[in-house]
Design a protein around this motif. Structure first.
Motif, short mmCIF file in Angstrom:
data_model
loop_
_atom_site.label_atom_id
_atom_site.label_comp_id
_atom_site.label_asym_id
_atom_site.label_seq_id
_atom_site.Cartn_x
_atom_site.Cartn_y
_atom_site.Cartn_z
N LYS A 113 40.94 42.35 48.81
CA LYS A 113 41.26 41.99 47.43
C LYS A 113 40.88 40.53 47.15
CE LYS A 113 45.15 45.14 46.70
NZ LYS A 113 46.61 45.22 46.49
N THR A 116 37.11 40.12 46.94
CA THR A 116 36.63 40.68 45.68
C THR A 116 36.92 39.72 44.53
OG1 THR A 116 36.95 42.92 46.50
CG2 THR A 116 36.78 42.65 44.12
N ALA A 117 38.15 39.17 44.51
CA ALA A 117 38.53 38.24 43.45
C ALA A 117 37.68 36.97 43.52
CB ALA A 117 40.01 37.91 43.55
N LYS A 120 34.31 37.34 42.05
CA LYS A 120 34.29 37.40 40.58
C LYS A 120 34.27 36.01 39.94
CE LYS A 120 36.77 41.82 40.11
NZ LYS A 120 38.01 42.42 39.60
N PHE A 163 42.36 31.63 37.91
CA PHE A 163 41.71 32.93 37.90
C PHE A 163 42.24 33.81 39.03
CE2 PHE A 163 38.37 35.82 39.35
CZ PHE A 163 38.11 36.52 38.17
N LEU A 164 42.33 33.24 40.22
CA LEU A 164 42.80 34.03 41.37
C LEU A 164 44.26 34.44 41.22
CD1 LEU A 164 41.01 32.11 44.26
CD2 LEU A 164 40.42 34.35 43.33
N THR A 166 45.70 35.11 38.43
CA THR A 166 45.68 36.23 37.48
C THR A 166 45.17 37.50 38.16
OG1 THR A 166 45.28 34.69 35.68
CG2 THR A 166 44.78 37.00 35.26
N GLU A 167 44.08 37.38 38.89
CA GLU A 167 43.49 38.54 39.56
C GLU A 167 44.42 39.12 40.62
OE1 GLU A 167 40.32 40.37 39.62
OE2 GLU A 167 40.44 39.58 37.59
#
Length: 185
Positions: A113, A116-117, A120, A163-164, A166-167
């Protein structure tokens, strides 16, 4: 009897004459012939090293039997102590092989995970994030290496972490940091 006169020949005679009997004495206590042989050998090594200082007040055999019994009992106490320590550790740790396997799967899923984050993230943000978290560069080193200001690095790092978060909102931040270090491996 002072042992100043124990020569290698006399020592070998003691060894050949008493070795099997001493092994039998030890094996009766420890229940393992290999361990018994090791303990008897340990006795003979110690005896040879201390031959100049040992004063026998009885026969060699009675001295040797007493010493081998003491070594055997010490061995058993050590084994018992190790066994009880291991049992205590297992109880304290709540050792559960299935839990360890599940934990491993969870770590692998989290790692996936996080990767993947991170993938992005915008290209420049990702590069700065990786330089800081994987290459362990300071903000100043990143700024210098990329000819950008420290404030730009700080801004990119804030954006990356936001961002991370949130992801990976379902994950704790500590796991995120641990996983970031796992990426380096």
């Amino acid at each position: 009897m002072v042992n100043e006169d124990i020569t290698i020949t006399r020592f070998e005679d003691f060894f050949h004459m008493h070795y099997r009997f001493l092994c039998l004495v030890s094996v009766q206590l420890v229940g393992d012939l290999d361990v018994a042989k090791d303990l008897v050998q340990e006795f003979y090594i110690d005896f040879w090293k201390r031959r100049q200082t040992i004063q026998l007040t009885s026969t060699f055999q009675s001295y040797a039997v007493r010493a081998v019994k003491n070594l055997s009992v010490s061995y058993l106490r050590k084994q018992q102590s190790n066994a009880s320590r291991n049992i205590h550790l297992l109880k304290d740790d709540g050792f559960d092989p299935m839990a360890d396997i599940e934990s491993q799967y969870e770590m692998e899923a989290l790692d996936s995970k996080v990767k993947t984050a991170i993938d992005k993230l915008p290209k420049e943000c990702k590069r700065i994030f990786m330089l800081h978290n994987i290459d362990n560069l300071s903000y100043a080193q990143i700024a210098e290496r990329n000819n950008i200001s420290i404030n730009t690095v700080k801004t990119q790092m804030k954006r990356a972490y936001a961002f991370l978060r949130t992801e990976l909102s379902d994950q704790s931040l500590s796991w995120l940091i641990i996983s970031a270090y796992l990426l380096a491996n």
